[in-house]
Write a protein that holds these residues in place. Sequence first.
Motif, short mmCIF file in Angstrom:
data_model
loop_
_atom_site.label_atom_id
_atom_site.label_comp_id
_atom_site.label_asym_id
_atom_site.label_seq_id
_atom_site.Cartn_x
_atom_site.Cartn_y
_atom_site.Cartn_z
N GLN A 21 0.87 -1.18 0.00
CA GLN A 21 0.00 0.00 0.00
C GLN A 21 0.91 1.23 0.00
O GLN A 21 1.15 1.86 1.02
CB GLN A 21 -0.91 0.00 1.21
CG GLN A 21 -1.89 -1.16 1.20
CD GLN A 21 -2.75 -1.17 2.45
OE1 GLN A 21 -2.42 -0.59 3.46
NE2 GLN A 21 -3.87 -1.86 2.35
N SER A 22 1.38 1.58 -1.18
CA SER A 22 2.41 2.62 -1.29
C SER A 22 1.90 4.00 -0.89
O SER A 22 2.68 4.82 -0.42
CB SER A 22 2.98 2.66 -2.70
OG SER A 22 1.98 2.99 -3.62
N ASP A 23 0.61 4.27 -1.06
CA ASP A 23 0.11 5.58 -0.67
C ASP A 23 0.21 5.80 0.84
O ASP A 23 0.58 6.88 1.32
CB ASP A 23 -1.32 5.79 -1.16
CG ASP A 23 -2.27 4.70 -0.69
OD1 ASP A 23 -1.80 3.58 -0.39
OD2 ASP A 23 -3.48 4.96 -0.64
#
Length: 117
Positions: A21-23
């Motif tokens: 979940q890069s955000d």
Amino acid sequence: MTVAIVAYSAWMAISSVFAAQSDIAWAATELQLKILLPFLVGITTIRTVNQLKQLAWMIFSSEAYLALELNQRYFSSGGSFINWFRENGFGGMDNNCMGIAMVAATGLAFFLALSAD
């Protein structure tokens, strides 16, 4: 200590690239960089003990001003307790963070008073 915090922040940024979940990971990295960058500016610009004392007085003065404003807001509210920091926050901090900062500034004020010329 400076190398450790820079290395930690760099590893955090690299890990954010590969996160599922890069955000969310980049949001945490951004918060870390908001701490790291002012720290790096401060640690690289302070050269003398006199400059360090000036910084300590500035931190103390800022916290004292915030404490004065909080008390003025409390007493101007007509006696009903309104915790302005809890309701609005300040600088991204809530009332608990501000309380911790003011307690730390109390110790700073004590030692500045002992070393006053």
